[in-house]
Design an enzyme around this catalytic site. Structure first.
Site, short mmCIF file in Angstrom:
data_model
loop_
_atom_site.label_atom_id
_atom_site.label_comp_id
_atom_site.label_asym_id
_atom_site.label_seq_id
_atom_site.Cartn_x
_atom_site.Cartn_y
_atom_site.Cartn_z
N HIS A 1 19.40 92.16 67.60
CA HIS A 1 18.20 92.72 66.96
C HIS A 1 17.03 93.99 67.75
O HIS A 1 17.58 94.62 67.90
CB HIS A 1 17.62 91.43 66.43
N HIS B 1 21.28 98.45 59.18
CA HIS B 1 19.82 98.05 58.76
C HIS B 1 19.94 97.29 57.43
O HIS B 1 20.84 97.87 56.43
CB HIS B 1 18.88 99.16 58.67
N ASP C 1 16.42 101.75 66.96
CA ASP C 1 16.50 101.39 67.94
C ASP C 1 17.20 102.54 69.05
O ASP C 1 17.82 102.59 70.01
CB ASP C 1 17.04 99.77 68.40
C1 SDX Z 1 16.16 96.02 64.15
O1 SDX Z 1 15.24 93.61 60.18
C2 SDX Z 1 14.85 93.98 60.81
O2 SDX Z 1 13.57 94.84 59.61
C3 SDX Z 1 14.75 94.51 61.94
C4 SDX Z 1 14.22 95.71 62.65
C5 SDX Z 1 12.58 95.55 62.78
O3 SDX Z 1 11.68 96.15 63.21
O4 SDX Z 1 12.46 94.23 62.54
O5 SDX Z 1 14.31 96.84 61.91
C6 SDX Z 1 14.81 95.97 64.30
O6 SDX Z 1 16.83 94.98 64.68
C7 SDX Z 1 16.78 97.15 63.64
C8 SDX Z 1 18.73 97.24 64.03
C9 SDX Z 1 18.77 96.85 65.66
N1 SDX Z 1 20.19 96.54 65.73
C10 SDX Z 1 21.14 97.14 66.03
O7 SDX Z 1 21.06 98.35 65.92
C11 SDX Z 1 22.74 96.68 65.36
C12 SDX Z 1 23.68 97.43 65.12
N2 SDX Z 1 23.35 97.33 63.47
C13 SDX Z 1 24.68 96.20 63.19
O8 SDX Z 1 23.82 95.34 64.25
C14 SDX Z 1 23.65 95.99 61.94
O9 SDX Z 1 23.69 97.52 61.40
C15 SDX Z 1 22.48 94.79 61.59
C16 SDX Z 1 23.07 93.38 62.16
C17 SDX Z 1 21.51 96.22 61.99
C18 SDX Z 1 22.62 95.08 59.54
O10 SDX Z 1 23.85 94.26 59.64
P1 SDX Z 1 24.05 94.07 58.16
O11 SDX Z 1 22.77 94.55 57.08
O12 SDX Z 1 24.47 92.32 57.92
O13 SDX Z 1 25.22 94.66 57.62
P2 SDX Z 1 26.62 94.29 57.84
O14 SDX Z 1 26.81 93.71 58.96
O15 SDX Z 1 26.91 93.85 56.61
O16 SDX Z 1 27.37 96.01 58.11
C19 SDX Z 1 27.48 95.85 56.29
C20 SDX Z 1 28.81 97.62 57.13
C21 SDX Z 1 30.23 96.48 57.61
O17 SDX Z 1 31.03 96.89 57.48
P3 SDX Z 1 32.72 95.74 56.49
O18 SDX Z 1 32.68 95.46 57.03
O19 SDX Z 1 32.28 96.56 54.92
O20 SDX Z 1 34.07 97.60 56.30
O21 SDX Z 1 28.59 98.69 57.74
C22 SDX Z 1 29.04 97.69 58.96
C23 SDX Z 1 29.26 96.86 59.16
O22 SDX Z 1 31.30 96.32 59.97
N3 SDX Z 1 28.72 98.13 59.88
C24 SDX Z 1 28.14 99.12 61.60
C25 SDX Z 1 26.83 98.83 61.37
N4 SDX Z 1 26.78 98.42 61.32
C26 SDX Z 1 26.61 97.94 59.89
N5 SDX Z 1 29.89 99.21 61.83
C27 SDX Z 1 29.81 100.11 62.92
N6 SDX Z 1 28.32 100.04 63.76
C28 SDX Z 1 27.44 99.35 62.94
N7 SDX Z 1 25.85 99.05 64.21
#
Ligand code: SDX
Length: 403
Positions: free
Chosen positions: A241, A280, A336
């Protein structure tokens, strides 16, 4: 049992409240505060004006804004007692841990603001007196957020705390407390002050993200707003996050150079690494805030000089955006991805970056908290159910008979 219970892990598709505050269209990459597009606000408004908009629902008149700004800035002073608390932290404590603790401690100074002591319907009556009590906590939390953040920074530097100045803007006052080196008449660089204010503005709210949900979950027990905000701050601290802006820079440093980007992306595809700053839960295209932050970065670099990590970040962005692994999973830059490069260029310490997310998000957390306190029909405690998959009933076994 009330009908069929659906398991929705991670709340992928669960709505828990009706809200008038922030609208997101994840497919189209749209973000609006009370109906105003974020792109228009980023050009024409300020963080504090958007805080007013988010909390009270309309853009303030000049008089309304002046009153609001005076109240918030009046409350930016911290009680001298709080310096003892801050001084008890080790110099290398993570500033988010300090800030989370400080928000909870702040509530202890205001027994009159605690529904457990002042009456549980303190904030839910909607009467002029009740609204005035609510406003006072809102002014205190907004005003003190920057001072508390600056105090956490000074703990790290081993420097004396600084009394917030008079006459500077909300963001200018923050920069003064961060940078204050004692010279008289200090004024923050106007380009950097505006850049940080735009960053604060785009971080102000984002509907029911994890930290906002935490504030509302906590606030639904009618605890005081300081404790609810402290809980939200703890949630934002996580690398999935608000901690992602710090994680992006650590990722860029570990990649080392643009030439190493293809190899890093292969690691990500093998799930050995995460591409921080990408992906996201809601956006299925680029986060609209990432374009605003990217543009602001160029304005800052014009003053500070380009961050050497920028080349690596740009190569990483360009490669990931055309790579099917990321495209097929609809992974694009979020707010971010670029913001840490700006904070670094402005000289903030790396572990301070999540604090620069938490400070402006206080406005959004308060807007949703106030909306929940005043919702039709009063506040219902948030108490989800589970799907039980544990053991059936069984008899107790005395310890001597256990194997
Ligand atoms: C913020 O919610 C909000 O609005 C948050 C925010 C706000 O203003 O409050 O916008 C701020 O928190 C932005 C997000 C910051 N976090 C990051 O940048 C961390 C990296 N991102 C990931 O951890 C992820 O994308 C999340 C946590 C942001 C979202 O995760 P989800 O929606 O639970 O998606 P998921 O983990 O189920 O991913 C779906 C697929 C998976 O692959 P498969 O299992 O289908 O093979 O996408 C992949 C994930 O492994 N994936 C990523 C990835 N994000 C998702 N793979 C590599 N790098 C990534 N960043």
């Amino acid at each position: 049992e009330r009908g069929l219970r659906v398991l929705d892990k991670g709340f992928l598709n669960t709505a828990v409240i009706r809200s008038e505050i922030t609208y997101i269209d994840g497919e189209a990459g749209v973000l609006r505060y009370r109906g105003y597009p974020i792109e228009q606000l980023a050009v024409n408004s300020s963080y504090l004006e958007c805080a007013y908009l988010l909390i009270y629902g309309s853009l303030p008149t000049r008089t309304q804004f002046r009153t609001f700004e005076n109240e918030v800035m009046h409350h930016s002073i911290m009680h001298h007692d709080s310096e003892e608390l801050y001084s008890s932290f080790r110099y290398d404590s993570h500033p988010m841990a300090i800030l989370t603790s400080a928000f909870a401690a702040l509530g202890s100074n205001h027994a009159d603001a605690n529904p457990s002591l002042a009456g549980q319907n303190l904030y839910t009556r909607g009467t002029p007196e009740s609204l005035a009590v609510m406003d006072k906590q809102i002014f205190r939390l907004l005003g003190k957020a920057t001072t508390m953040a600056a105090m956490a920074y000074r703990v790290r530097q081993g420097r004396a705390f600084v009394t917030p100045p008079v006459g500077l803007s909300y963001t200018g006052s923050f920069l003064y407390q961060m940078d204050h080196l004692g010279e008289e008449g200090y004024k923050p660089n106007p380009v950097l002050e505006r850049a940080l204010d735009v960053l604060f503005l785009v971080h102000a709210d984002h509907e029911l993200n994890a930290s906002c949900t935490t504030v509302l979950q906590t606030g639904s027990s009618l605890v005081d707003p300081y404790s609810a905000i402290a809980a939200g701050c703890a949630s934002l601290y996580g690398p999935l996050h608000g901690g992602a802006n710090e994680a992006v820079i650590r990722m860029l440093i570990s990649i080392g150079s643009p030439d190493n980007v293809p190899q890093f992306l292969e690691q990500v595809k093998r799930k050995e690494s995460v591409l921080s700053g990408f992906g996201h839960r809601v956006y299925r295209t680029s986060d609209p805030r990432s374009f605003i932050v990217r543009k602001t970065a160029d304005e800052v670099f014009a003053i500070t000089g380009k961050d050497p990590l920028l080349e690596t970040a740009m190569r990483l962005h360009d490669e990931a955006m055309k790579d099917d692994y990321f495209v097929s999973r609809k992974l694009a830059p979020n707010v971010d991805f670029w913001s840490g490069l700006i904070y670094r260029a402005m000289g903030f310490p790396l572990d301070f970056f999540p604090v620069l997310f938490a400070v402006p998000r206080v406005a959004g957390w308060l807007a949703h908290w106030r909306q929940m306190m005043l919702q039709e029909g009063g506040v219902k405690i948030w108490r989800p159910r589970q799907i039980y998959v544990g053991p059936e009933v069984r008899e107790f076994v005395p310890i001597e008979q256990r194997k």
